[in-house]
Design a protein around this motif. Structure first.
Motif, PDB file in Angstrom:
ATOM      1  N   ASN A  70      -4.843  -8.382   6.591  1.00 34.63           N
ATOM      2  CA  ASN A  70      -5.492  -7.583   5.259  1.00 34.63           C
ATOM      3  C   ASN A  70      -5.280  -6.187   7.296  1.00 34.63           C
ATOM      4  OD1 ASN A  70      -5.937  -7.835   2.920  1.00 34.63           O
ATOM      5  ND2 ASN A  70      -7.707  -7.633   2.960  1.00 34.63           N
ATOM      6  N   VAL A 108      -9.088   1.852   0.994  1.00 35.99           N
ATOM      7  CA  VAL A 108      -7.997   0.996   0.793  1.00 35.99           C
ATOM      8  C   VAL A 108      -7.155   0.376   1.912  1.00 35.99           C
ATOM      9  CG1 VAL A 108      -6.116   1.172  -0.969  1.00 35.99           C
ATOM     10  CG2 VAL A 108      -8.133   2.496  -1.374  1.00 35.99           C
ATOM     11  N   ARG A 121      -2.691  -9.231  -4.141  1.00 34.97           N
ATOM     12  CA  ARG A 121      -3.314  -8.193  -4.363  1.00 34.97           C
ATOM     13  C   ARG A 121      -2.439  -7.001  -4.757  1.00 34.97           C
ATOM     14  NH1 ARG A 121      -1.309  -9.219   1.496  1.00 34.97           N
ATOM     15  NH2 ARG A 121      -3.028  -9.309   3.409  1.00 34.97           N
ATOM     16  N   GLU A 154      -5.470   6.430  -4.840  1.00 35.89           N
ATOM     17  CA  GLU A 154      -5.409   5.254  -4.693  1.00 35.89           C
ATOM     18  C   GLU A 154      -6.192   3.773  -5.374  1.00 35.89           C
ATOM     19  OE1 GLU A 154      -4.070   4.796  -0.676  1.00 35.89           O
ATOM     20  OE2 GLU A 154      -3.083   3.675  -1.378  1.00 35.89           O
ATOM     21  N   SER A 193      -2.583  -2.759  -6.324  1.00 34.33           N
ATOM     22  CA  SER A 193      -2.658  -1.774  -5.715  1.00 34.33           C
ATOM     23  C   SER A 193      -1.898  -0.436  -6.395  1.00 34.33           C
ATOM     24  CB  SER A 193      -2.034  -1.205  -4.577  1.00 34.33           C
ATOM     25  OG  SER A 193      -3.081   0.225  -4.243  1.00 34.33           O
ATOM     26  N   LEU A 197      -5.171  -4.252   2.668  1.00 33.51           N
ATOM     27  CA  LEU A 197      -3.699  -4.355   2.509  1.00 33.51           C
ATOM     28  C   LEU A 197      -3.386  -4.367   3.005  1.00 33.51           C
ATOM     29  CD1 LEU A 197      -3.485  -0.869  -0.457  1.00 33.51           C
ATOM     30  CD2 LEU A 197      -3.880  -3.743  -0.780  1.00 33.51           C
ATOM     31  N   GLU A 232      -8.020  -7.098  -4.388  1.00 31.74           N
ATOM     32  CA  GLU A 232      -8.127  -8.479  -3.878  1.00 31.74           C
ATOM     33  C   GLU A 232      -8.831  -9.812  -4.472  1.00 31.74           C
ATOM     34  OE1 GLU A 232      -7.988  -8.937   0.065  1.00 31.74           O
ATOM     35  OE2 GLU A 232      -9.545  -8.773   0.446  1.00 31.74           O
ATOM     36  N   THR A 258     -12.237  -4.812  -3.649  1.00 28.33           N
ATOM     37  CA  THR A 258     -12.054  -3.703  -4.318  1.00 28.33           C
ATOM     38  C   THR A 258     -12.533  -2.751  -3.859  1.00 28.33           C
ATOM     39  OG1 THR A 258     -13.986  -3.139  -5.842  1.00 28.33           O
ATOM     40  CG2 THR A 258     -11.996  -3.960  -6.685  1.00 28.33           C
ATOM     41  N   ALA A 304      -7.729  -0.245  -4.937  1.00 30.31           N
ATOM     42  CA  ALA A 304      -6.931  -1.740  -4.579  1.00 30.31           C
ATOM     43  C   ALA A 304      -7.476  -2.909  -4.566  1.00 30.31           C
ATOM     44  CB  ALA A 304      -6.834  -1.944  -3.015  1.00 30.31           C
ATOM     45  N   GLY A 325       0.890  -0.791   0.057  1.00 31.61           N
ATOM     46  CA  GLY A 325       0.036   0.018  -0.315  1.00 31.61           C
ATOM     47  C   GLY A 325       1.063   1.376  -0.247  1.00 31.61           C
TER      48      GLY A 325
END
Lengths: 451, 451, 451
Positions: free
Chosen positions: C199, C165, C287, C305, C289, C169, C309, C327, C307, C150
């Motif tokens: 996460n 986000v 993941r 940003e 990002s 992460l 996964e 997401t 992300a 991240g």
């Protein structure tokens, strides 16, 4: 000859002129060096002394102090009916970082690495606050800090352990507080909005309702120094204060602290009153604590303190709520045998203890009486208007008296000895598991180092 | 002309007198400056070097050192029958504060911020003690400190992990200890009264009976340096020692450590012997551990150590108590390939490792054999005079041999590689849950930084 | 007369000679003093300033910094249907030790003394790593460190709390990572082999399968600075990055984190999605990002940003495994009202806030939108191809938008105010115990001090 003499004189004159020039150059160089030293930025000041360890900008606008508190206790229960409680323990091991940032922002971050019980694995955050004093009359402090309600939260000036008064007052609390000194030092005030911890407590469990009840507690202290203007008077350092707190507290039935209540322990940290799994805080909690401190600038010192609390407690599963009142008090005196002045922070010995030099440090004798009076309705049946707690396991009142000898080896090291007896009323069927129902006669020693 | 010449000479004389005066003034000023510098209070000394970080008063009476220990390990189990035990781990993350207060009071406060297992959230107080050495022959230490019973409690000079000897000896203990050096360095002694921890342990749970049993344990160590007077002899740094402890221990049936007993793990920290929920310490616990250390001042070094313990253990619910005896031993050698002297604290490389300059640091090869022999009665049925533990899950004895390479990059950083094989006897039905019953072949690496 | 004149001249000459000698001696002495000062070992440099507290060798090869982070938050839930969640809290209390040893070995040991929740007793090891940069293009870091996946793991540049986000992460991870800068600063890379935390997590419980699964996770980040060569361009400080991780994770059914999964909380740390006791990680976890950061050297700044996964999760007791995709995204902008440059580390105010001098510090307004989209199959019945989680208790998606005002009093102190609203989809039957199913409108303030 005349010509030659004149030439020679001329030559001498030239030599002198050159010498003078060189001398002036040297003087000037020296002046420049002095000026450079005077105008150079002053380097930070490092301290490694009896006053502690740290370093600071020359103007003190930025300062860091690395401090330590080491307390190693031995407890011996001389005659109490319960076995196997003698122990060594690390009572408090703390390594505070304190200091100043940008001139007025003072910080204190104090981890406690071991302490409280005989477990040496307890690591907790004791203090974490920032205080900014914008003027003598007004400052603000926020974070987790010593509660204003009691006189000596979580510590004791004269004895190894705190008296019963501390059992009814908060220790550390979390919130925002305003503070200042008014009318030329006559009045100090502290007034804060805090979370509202249970008695004698510093920790906020994630499950603790006190943080989650959405309520805040108002807590503060007013201290008068009535004779502070009479500089030479023995009463100049007399302080009269009153601390207070008022707020809602809401617990859940179950464990100590999670129920919003705090069990009571003896002077030697033995459990003597247990709120049990049924009761929980459910409503208003009000505390008031007047106190007097007198450090007349002589070897003598005296402190007296009183605490009263009134709390709404749910006494059964239906949530039936009643109000209970508890009180405690104490009076403490000290006298420094070796003649040094007794101050609030201790005694600074004239000579340090030293095997070689024959210095002995300072010695202070201390004495204390203290009492606890819990609401008698707490051990009355619920049907009879009480809280239904067992009379067998919980004391109703306690009276303690003790003597101590404090040996100050130097400014950093001290060795304390206390002998204290506590007489209980109530709790007629002592059990080993709960202990301390017979009178408690305890001998405690403490080796302490601070830096 | 004569008059004029005489006048001129007089004028020159006056000029010279003035010059001389100015020169004297300048000289005097310089002298004063030198004197001031000589008599000025010496400022504290700050250290930021390979020897560490800290600051001290010029006379060292007050000194603070801020230290660090960082160990990051990777473990690879090469052939052991149990899955999924390879791991990265923060083995030890410690930030000790050590130093001196008022000349003779040395303190050590060491939090462990992560370590022991693969959990990185473990925070504990590792050491917390004050030691005052009043004379070479007599000092006193109190608090929580490395036990005197074993040679290298909680650490190992040559290998990444400690040998089986440490499994039978205490790690840290809590109490008061006297220490000193007698007869010109021939004898070092340590003798203390401590709480008495279970084997290989540093923590005292609040529920641990060892703190509450009201008993103390006597623990100490005598170390002889028989040839210390022969300065140039390779035997000058030969040490022969014997550690011992004797005391009562009382546990309660239930969990590891609370039962006053400590399960045994392999060299790679895998559980190989479990005292289980029934057994608990109930009586005398005696340990004795002779050792020999030899650092002849050359690249070579050798250490040998033996441990024997005898403990009274209750083996069933009726409290039937029997005595069990366990032993362990080890022999370790090292040789510095790059020629530096091997010392007790490691190796100080002649050149530091550097990508640019081509320096490589120092390399040391090490080898070790070690053994463990647990009382065979532990896995015999209670009815047959044993402790009734399962033969399937618990090893009876172990023999380990290993090799290692220690790379000293500089005085602060080192990288260690160990390969060790352990052969077990007993525990015929290995299970994944308990693991490590097949022979354990483990490859361990460690990256270490100290400051 | 002539003779006398000649004698006198001779005497003067002698005086001058002596004066000259003395002057030369004084000059020489001064030269020696200057030379000594010039060649003396430079003493360590002590810093106590807005830049922090620490000390270092003159050549910076050894440096220690003693740092602090103090965050005290107040949260007010303005309209959310769940009672009693307003609170004061110590959000982060950290005292990092950072520095350099032997020139290139940089260390960071950061304990967190309180934080994360309203519990002030949490003590944990946050960071513990050593990094050695052997060349600009190649360095190695090992230990526990901020994850590369991240952009801002465990923190946020503009707002008090992180956006959604970060919920998908990792925060801190444990392992070995290589890093460097290539092609004249155009590309930064980080590539590591790590344990693989769930996460938004930093802790590895002893029981966590992620450390014991014998697998490693590959994690890294590539950052492009496409216009870094155009020094004066507003795009010079534009960064485009992409982080990623890929590895196996294996949990056990039961508690959060031990199941290898991490529940999702709202921007104000209220639980909004719970993986429950049945599901556990069982297979690949990937993941990715991408992110963009723009600090054009003006009061303006912008960060975006995203992300995504994808994780294999066992959905029932038979170990039936399915793959789920989640997401999240966010976009943040800031503008410094007082005209200072917005940088990645904050704002350095032109004038510090001061009651006396009338300085006000710097003010920055910030705005943010963020979203979360959890796999809709998670709340579909297992028989219908889902994970069988309750639709009542778990949100399916969330959209949040917020405004904030950041007041930078000086380089060390700041006070932040955030107002943020979150709209949820799913979770139609909110309960007080789980809370936060109605839209969440929260007002948060933070007082922060760093040193």
């Amino acid at each position: 000859l005349a010509a030659s003499s004149s030439d020679e004189i001329e030559a001498l004159r030239e030599q002198i002129r050159q010498l003078d020039q060189k001398l002036r150059a040297l003087e000037r160089k020296q002046e420049l060096r002095d000026e450079a030293a005077a105008t150079a930025a002053k380097p930070p000041v490092v301290t490694a002394a009896a006053s502690g360890f740290g370093f600071a900008a020359a103007d003190k606008a930025f300062e860091l102090r690395i401090r330590g508190l080491f307390q190693f206790d031995a407890r011996f229960f001389l005659d109490d009916g319960a076995p196997n409680r003698d122990q060594f323990l690390l009572r408090r091991i703390r390594t505070p970082l304190t200091g100043t940032v940008a001139g007025i922002y003072e910080f204190n971050i104090t981890p406690e690495l071991g302490g409280g019980t005989n477990s040496s694995t307890t690591v907790a955050l004791w203090d974490a606050f920032v205080a900014a004093r914008f003027s003598p009359a007004f400052g603000v402090r926020f974070g987790k800090f010593p509660s204003a309600v009691g006189l000596e939260p979580g510590s004791n000036r004269h004895f190894i352990e705190s008296p019963f008064v501390n059992s009814l007052l908060p220790n550390r609390d979390l919130g925002v507080e305003f503070f200042g000194t008014l009318t030329d030092g006559l009045i100090d005030y502290r007034l804060g909005v805090v979370v509202g911890v249970p008695n004698n407590t510093t920790n906020f469990g994630g499950a603790s309702p006190d943080l989650n009840d959405g309520d805040r507690t108002l807590a503060g202290r007013i201290t008068l120094h009535p004779f502070t203007q009479l500089k030479d008077s023995p009463f100049a350092k007399l302080s009269l204060g009153v601390g207070f707190s008022h707020g809602n507290e809401q617990g859940v039935a179950g464990a100590n602290l999670s129920n919003g209540l705090s069990n009571v322990t003896s002077q030697a940290q033995q459990l003597i009153f247990n709120y049990g799994p049924t009761l929980y805080a459910a409503g208003t909690h009000t505390r008031i604590s007047p106190s007097a401190e007198w450090y007349p600038g002589t070897p003598f010192s005296a402190v007296a303190e009183y605490a009263h609390e009134e709390q709404d407690i749910a006494v059964d599963a239906t949530g039936l709520t009643r109000t209970f009142e508890n009180t405690a008090w104490r009076a403490t005196v000290g006298y420094v045998l070796t003649g040094e002045e007794a101050t609030k922070s201790g005694v600074n010995p004239k000579t340090a203890f030293s095997v070689g030099d024959g210095g002995w440090g300072a010695f202070e004798v201390v004495a204390r009486v203290s009492g606890l009076d819990l609401d008698s309705a707490l051990t009355r049946p619920v049907a009879a208007g009480g809280a239904g707690l067992s009379r067998n396991n919980n004391v109703k009142s306690a009276f303690a008296y003790g003597l101590g000898l404090n040996w100050y080896l130097n400014r950093s090291a001290r060795f304390l000895i206390n002998l204290e007896n506590t007489e209980y009323e109530g709790a007629k069927t002592p059990t080993a598991a709960i202990g301390a129902r017979d009178d408690e006669l305890v001998f405690i020693t403490r080796a302490q180092l601070t830096f």
